[in-house]
Design an enzyme around this catalytic site. Structure first.
Site: not given
Length: 692
Positions: A144, A153
């Site tokens: 995740e 990210e």
């Protein structure tokens, strides 16, 4: 152990040295994280659990042991799901040490220590082999690593490395696939967050127009995505120009590349208009068949809008085209999605990108300074013509032809308004090179370079020579300063007013004349979740994480308000708004603290989650600008917030007693103190009573 940290005080403008706990950064990171929001994301958690069960079953059906690599494990939740689903062993990677330590404790508390190994490293540092972190490659990859933009990210480099070094070829992956969607729209409101519009000024000599420089018009803008709660943007604020287009997909079960790429989709505009903005979101399919899907689609593109999951850790994206483009209904075009390893951007092409060598491959970079100085809300604020008209209305009452005006705000156009309204001499102070350069461009584009004097220095350092020996008759501010995070940080204007007192002439005016701090107690529809303990998540005990967040909040954050753009987060007012403190800019900053305390009655039933605070600026007695509530609440308590400003939210701790919902007298007590020596506003709000 204590350490000394330097901090620029946004209110006083001074640099301070503060004694902090050596773990202050850890506490701050945890307190401001999205862990609670993710744990409350039922849709996310259920879909991950379902996908993990499918992946483990597929491996077991092949007669293999299920070895799981969980990158970015956080609380260890996904690893515990995998073991419960039948995985033989999990390697849970977490680079942030406080989280890795918490994951070890959570895993132990739930009885999985023999099946889950938490590794406190970045995934690119994990080693394989008899003496390594993992004895062999995993055959299930669970991650995740996503943000609102999907790849912001570092998901692509992490997947790329994992497939090369940590997992077997053609491993099972949860999620299995991600798809990015886009929709082209025309939206004056959203376009106003990216470009400077002409600004109209009504004067005694007729209308004057402040025009943007050409390089602001041609600038491609900032490379950063604008992530928002798109469901809170009214459909009346945009015109749809295209269908929802699937732009590109990433198969996480195969080798992933972080290299730059572009993906195009041919489409025919649904209507004629001006293409300005691309709305974008993604979904993830947890299984190869795509039966288990988690989507970020806004309500108009959602398959079941009544069952949409609210979340704040994943929202939707707004991208701005480099230039607005006219489009004709039915005339085919190509929307192109570009990405590198961390960033996505869009362009519109008239011919196929395969035939067009001019397709932009490099990330857009601002070359006009404006996108470096003004954020999205600031662009919207400057483009707000009603707001400009109110400044003009107030200025007309205080200006005289022989006025000497000194403007103090970052990158403000108030000096241009003052000039157009007939001020004899205008000075504006710009303390940063970027704002100085930008205003010079704007002045030149409007033939004002010889009419307005720009002083490039901190206003506290002004000299008589800077003002050409003149005394200031009007000190003017919005006020707005780029260092401000909370509404009262713009009280820096008061400190500037105090510092330049010697330069003010007899009877000099100050505008705004005063400011006031206001508050209202609210019930949030959803935002309360980011501060609510989870306790149990899909059958796993995560109280340790709740306690960790609480300790981090108690360290400092629970005693502070935090900024949120509340137009994106619906709430109901439970109390009437009230004024807490007043700051008189006509006088220097006082030496003694300003204090207020009292109680406020909650007049509407509901769960009181927080007090919301904002500033109101009293330009003149007849004209006030609010950074918070723009109008009285409706009968149900619905609030209309200033969309250009972030309001300060002080979450109540502990949470109110649910019995308060049953009625009876309910009050909130407050104590607020402004410390002039530091510029800090210290506050405490608490429930003063609940029914027995």
């Amino acid at each position: 152990m204590k350490i000394f940290c330097s901090r620029a005080n946004p209110t006083t403008g001074s640099v301070e040295w503060l004694e902090e706990d050596e773990h202050y950064d850890y506490h701050q990171e945890i307190a401001r994280s999205s862990y609670a929001d993710m744990l409350h994301d039922k849709d996310r958690n259920v879909k991950y659990y379902q996908g993990i069960r499918v992946a483990v079953s597929r491996v077991k059906d092949r007669g293999q042991k299920a070895l799981v690599l969980d990158i970015g494990t956080g609380t260890g939740l996904l690893s515990m799901m995998a073991v419960t689903a039948g995985a033989d062993f999990c390697y849970a990677i977490e680079v942030f040490k406080p989280m890795a330590d918490a994951a070890v404790k959570i895993v132990e508390k739930n009885g999985f220590s023999d099946k889950i190994k938490v590794i406190n490293k970045h995934s690119t540092e994990v080693t394989i082999g008899p003496e390594g972190d993992m004895p062999c490659r995993a055959n299930i990859l669970v991650t995740e690593l996503f943000d609102t933009e999907l790849i912001g990210e570092g998901a692509l480099p992490s997947y790329e490395h994992a497939h090369r070094h940590l997992v077997e070829e053609n491993c099972e992956a949860v999620p299995h696939r991600a798809t990015v969607y886009a929709q082209l729209v025309e939206s004056r409101r959203m376009w106003s967050w990216n470009k400077l519009f002409p600004i109209h000024v009504q004067t005694s000599l007729g209308e004057q127009v402040i025009v943007p420089p050409m390089d602001l018009e041609s600038c491609p803008g900032a490379p950063s995505v604008c992530d928002i709660q798109l469901n809170q943007v009214s459909p009346a604020d945009f015109t749809v120009l295209s269908d929802v287009l699937p732009m590109f997909s990433i198969d996480f079960s195969k080798q992933v590349s972080s290299s730059a790429a572009c993906h195009s989709r041919r489409f025919e505009p649904l209507t004629s208009g001006r293409a300005q903005v691309v709305l974008s979101w993604w979904d993830i399919e947890m299984d190869p068949e795509g039966k288990i899907k988690c989507t970020m689609a806004p309500f108009w593109a959602h398959s079941d809008p009544e069952e949409m999951q609210w979340r704040d850790h994943w929202m939707q994206c707004v991208y701005f085209l480099p230039q607005e483009e006219p489009v004709m209904q039915g005339s085919a075009l190509y929307l192109v999605a570009h990405h590198d390893d961390y960033c996505v951007w869009y362009s519109l092409q008239r011919t196929s990108p395969e035939k067009n060598e001019r397709v932009r491959q490099m990330r857009p970079v601002c070359d006009c300074q404006a996108h470096l100085l003004w954020n999205r809300p600031r662009f919207g604020e400057i483009n707000d013509q009603d707001r400009t008209d109110r400044y003009v209305q107030a200025l007309r009452t205080v200006l005289k032809p022989d006025s000497v005006c000194l403007c103090v705000s970052d990158g403000s156009l108030l000096s241009v308004l003052a000039h157009h309204l007939g001020v004899e001499q205008v000075f504006t102070v710009e303390s940063s090179a970027a704002s100085h350069k930008l205003l010079r461009k704007i002045f030149k584009a409007n033939h004002l370079e010889d009419k307005i004097n720009i002083i490039e220095k901190r206003p506290e350092l002004l000299t008589n020579e800077d003002l050409q020996g003149r005394k200031v008759s009007l000190l003017l501010g919005e006020p707005f300063f780029t260092t401000s995070l909370l509404p009262w940080h713009n009280l820096y204007f008061w400190y500037v007013r105090t510092a330049v007192d010697q330069h003010l002439g007899p009877g000099a005016m100050v505008m705004p004349q005063a400011a006031s701090l206001h508050a209202v107690v609210v019930e949030f529809r959803d935002l309360w979740r980011i501060r609510s303990p989870c306790g149990d998540c899909e059958g796993f005990d995560v109280h340790i994480m709740d306690d960790m967040i609480k300790r981090a909040l108690d360290f400092r954050e629970s005693r502070e308000a935090e900024p949120h753009p509340l137009w994106e987060y619906p709430c109901r007012s439970l109390s009437e708004p009230w004024q807490i403190l007043t700051f008189d800019f006509r006088q220097p900053v006082p030496l003694q603290p300003l204090c207020a305390e009292g109680t406020v009655e909650l007049r509407r039933p509901g769960q009181s989650h927080a007090a919301v605070l904002w500033m109101e600026y009293h330009l003149i007695p007849e004209c006030t600008l609010s950074t918070g509530l723009l109008e009285p609440a409706d009968p149900e308590g619905g609030c209309c917030w200033n969309p250009h400003c972030k309001q300060a939210v002080y979450f109540f701790s502990p949470a109110p007693d649910p019995r308060a919902l049953l009625g009876g007298p309910r009050t909130v007590s407050y104590a607020v103190e402004f410390h002039p020596d530091t510029g800090d506003i210290v506050m405490e709000f608490r429930h003063a009573d609940t029914p027995d």
